[in-house]
Design a protein around this motif. Sequence first.
Motif, PDB file in Angstrom:
ATOM      1  N   ASP A   1      34.686 -20.147 113.732  1.00  0.00           N
ATOM      2  CA  ASP A   1      36.070 -19.972 114.579  1.00  0.00           C
ATOM      3  C   ASP A   1      36.761 -21.423 114.773  1.00  0.00           C
ATOM      4  OD1 ASP A   1      33.884 -21.844 115.701  1.00  0.00           O
ATOM      5  OD2 ASP A   1      34.011 -20.910 117.746  1.00  0.00           O
ATOM      6  N   ARG A   2      36.801 -22.067 113.587  1.00  0.00           N
ATOM      7  CA  ARG A   2      37.528 -23.013 113.395  1.00  0.00           C
ATOM      8  C   ARG A   2      38.738 -23.003 112.500  1.00  0.00           C
ATOM      9  NH1 ARG A   2      33.811 -28.344 113.595  1.00  0.00           N
ATOM     10  NH2 ARG A   2      35.879 -29.309 113.803  1.00  0.00           N
ATOM     11  N   PRO A   3      39.728 -22.671 112.498  1.00  0.00           N
ATOM     12  CA  PRO A   3      40.633 -22.473 111.405  1.00  0.00           C
ATOM     13  C   PRO A   3      40.982 -23.518 110.852  1.00  0.00           C
ATOM     14  CG  PRO A   3      41.772 -21.973 113.507  1.00  0.00           C
ATOM     15  CD  PRO A   3      40.512 -22.087 113.700  1.00  0.00           C
ATOM     16  N   GLY A   4      41.440 -23.800 109.489  1.00  0.00           N
ATOM     17  CA  GLY A   4      41.816 -25.068 108.743  1.00  0.00           C
ATOM     18  C   GLY A   4      41.577 -25.145 107.375  1.00  0.00           C
ATOM     19  N   PRO A   5      41.786 -26.084 106.737  1.00  0.00           N
ATOM     20  CA  PRO A   5      41.457 -26.092 105.258  1.00  0.00           C
ATOM     21  C   PRO A   5      40.253 -25.875 104.531  1.00  0.00           C
ATOM     22  CG  PRO A   5      43.217 -27.770 105.913  1.00  0.00           C
ATOM     23  CD  PRO A   5      42.630 -27.115 106.988  1.00  0.00           C
ATOM     24  N   VAL A   6      39.152 -26.491 105.654  1.00  0.00           N
ATOM     25  CA  VAL A   6      37.801 -26.556 105.371  1.00  0.00           C
ATOM     26  C   VAL A   6      37.230 -25.109 105.469  1.00  0.00           C
ATOM     27  CG1 VAL A   6      35.435 -27.420 105.954  1.00  0.00           C
ATOM     28  CG2 VAL A   6      37.433 -28.955 105.865  1.00  0.00           C
ATOM     29  N   ARG A   7      37.582 -24.509 106.534  1.00  0.00           N
ATOM     30  CA  ARG A   7      37.193 -22.992 106.551  1.00  0.00           C
ATOM     31  C   ARG A   7      37.820 -22.292 105.398  1.00  0.00           C
ATOM     32  NH1 ARG A   7      38.309 -18.384 108.051  1.00  0.00           N
ATOM     33  NH2 ARG A   7      36.783 -16.949 109.453  1.00  0.00           N
ATOM     34  N   ASP A   8      39.046 -22.416 105.181  1.00  0.00           N
ATOM     35  CA  ASP A   8      39.620 -21.784 104.004  1.00  0.00           C
ATOM     36  C   ASP A   8      38.812 -21.696 102.655  1.00  0.00           C
ATOM     37  OD1 ASP A   8      41.466 -20.600 105.898  1.00  0.00           O
ATOM     38  OD2 ASP A   8      43.198 -22.325 105.384  1.00  0.00           O
ATOM     39  N   ALA A   9      38.396 -23.214 102.394  1.00  0.00           N
ATOM     40  CA  ALA A   9      37.730 -23.356 101.234  1.00  0.00           C
ATOM     41  C   ALA A   9      36.265 -22.745 101.161  1.00  0.00           C
ATOM     42  CB  ALA A   9      37.679 -24.860 101.114  1.00  0.00           C
ATOM     43  N   LEU A  10      35.788 -22.721 102.343  1.00  0.00           N
ATOM     44  CA  LEU A  10      34.373 -22.028 102.507  1.00  0.00           C
ATOM     45  C   LEU A  10      34.578 -20.562 102.174  1.00  0.00           C
ATOM     46  CD1 LEU A  10      32.774 -23.899 105.461  1.00  0.00           C
ATOM     47  CD2 LEU A  10      31.527 -23.197 103.044  1.00  0.00           C
ATOM     48  N   ALA A  11      35.745 -19.874 102.886  1.00  0.00           N
ATOM     49  CA  ALA A  11      35.891 -18.500 102.878  1.00  0.00           C
ATOM     50  C   ALA A  11      36.172 -18.135 101.391  1.00  0.00           C
ATOM     51  CB  ALA A  11      36.881 -17.897 104.153  1.00  0.00           C
ATOM     52  N   SER A  12      36.906 -18.635 100.962  1.00  0.00           N
ATOM     53  CA  SER A  12      37.685 -18.463  99.602  1.00  0.00           C
ATOM     54  C   SER A  12      36.657 -18.498  98.851  1.00  0.00           C
ATOM     55  CB  SER A  12      38.704 -19.512  98.940  1.00  0.00           C
ATOM     56  OG  SER A  12      39.193 -19.218  97.919  1.00  0.00           O
ATOM     57  N   SER A  13      35.411 -19.381  98.908  1.00  0.00           N
ATOM     58  CA  SER A  13      34.457 -19.559  97.706  1.00  0.00           C
ATOM     59  C   SER A  13      33.596 -18.136  97.804  1.00  0.00           C
ATOM     60  CB  SER A  13      33.697 -20.938  97.920  1.00  0.00           C
ATOM     61  OG  SER A  13      34.277 -21.936  97.762  1.00  0.00           O
ATOM     62  N   VAL A  14      33.293 -17.907  99.079  1.00  0.00           N
ATOM     63  CA  VAL A  14      32.467 -16.825  99.506  1.00  0.00           C
ATOM     64  C   VAL A  14      33.229 -15.600  98.784  1.00  0.00           C
ATOM     65  CG1 VAL A  14      31.352 -15.381 101.135  1.00  0.00           C
ATOM     66  CG2 VAL A  14      31.495 -17.901 101.149  1.00  0.00           C
TER      67      VAL A  14
END
Length: 235
Positions: A132-145
């Motif tokens: 529930d924390r939008p931002g570049p770190v979350r995006d990097a995680l979600a993109s990898s998965v």
Amino acid sequence: MTVTDLPLKPPRGPRDGRALQKGQQTKAAIVDAALGLATQIGVEGLSIGALAEVTGMSKSGVFAHFGSREELQISVIREYHARFEDEVFYPAMSAPRGLPRLQSMFANWMKRTSVELDSGCIYISGAVEFDDRPGPVRDALASSVATWHEAMKRAIVLAREEGHLRADVDEEQMLFEIHGLILALHYEARFLKSPGAIARASAGFENILRRYGTQAAAEPAQRRGKQTRIKSVKE
């Protein structure tokens, strides 16, 4: 002004090349230490200060390689993903397309997961930290998965096209069920310490294949099992 009018940069000398290589090696060593730390305290727990303490470097020295805590976290996620692909995805590509490749991908995934039952999975812990924390770190995680999920779905589609899975198989649903086994395994083994969790996850995958597989794919496996039993009796 033409291109020839522009001042030319002096060629990079041997000393510059050695300095660049040393800088890259230092950064790689920092990322490796950060990855080990992240498995213990999570990606969110990473900081320039904590990493400086672990590596014995100054904060300014660590900061010079990343520029921010956020970039450090993203670098760790990228490194984790690269290692995941090296251990799980690429070795499976040598297996024949279709069901053998899908089985190889899951077997490699299970092998890595069994190791991470002690160290922890950044994909899973990161999802809890950044869901529930939008931002570049979350995006990097979600993109990898998402990249890994696309690879699994492609393997399922190829197995369907090869006739190893039923023609009506929904790759999204099958992936959901396979991924669910991995998530359940982490919860059962790491949190509840349930014995036999790895065996149950493996059995769950076989159940999925039986449910979605075709008779044509099942018959060779049955024949192999029968031949093995006959051989053991003769012995």
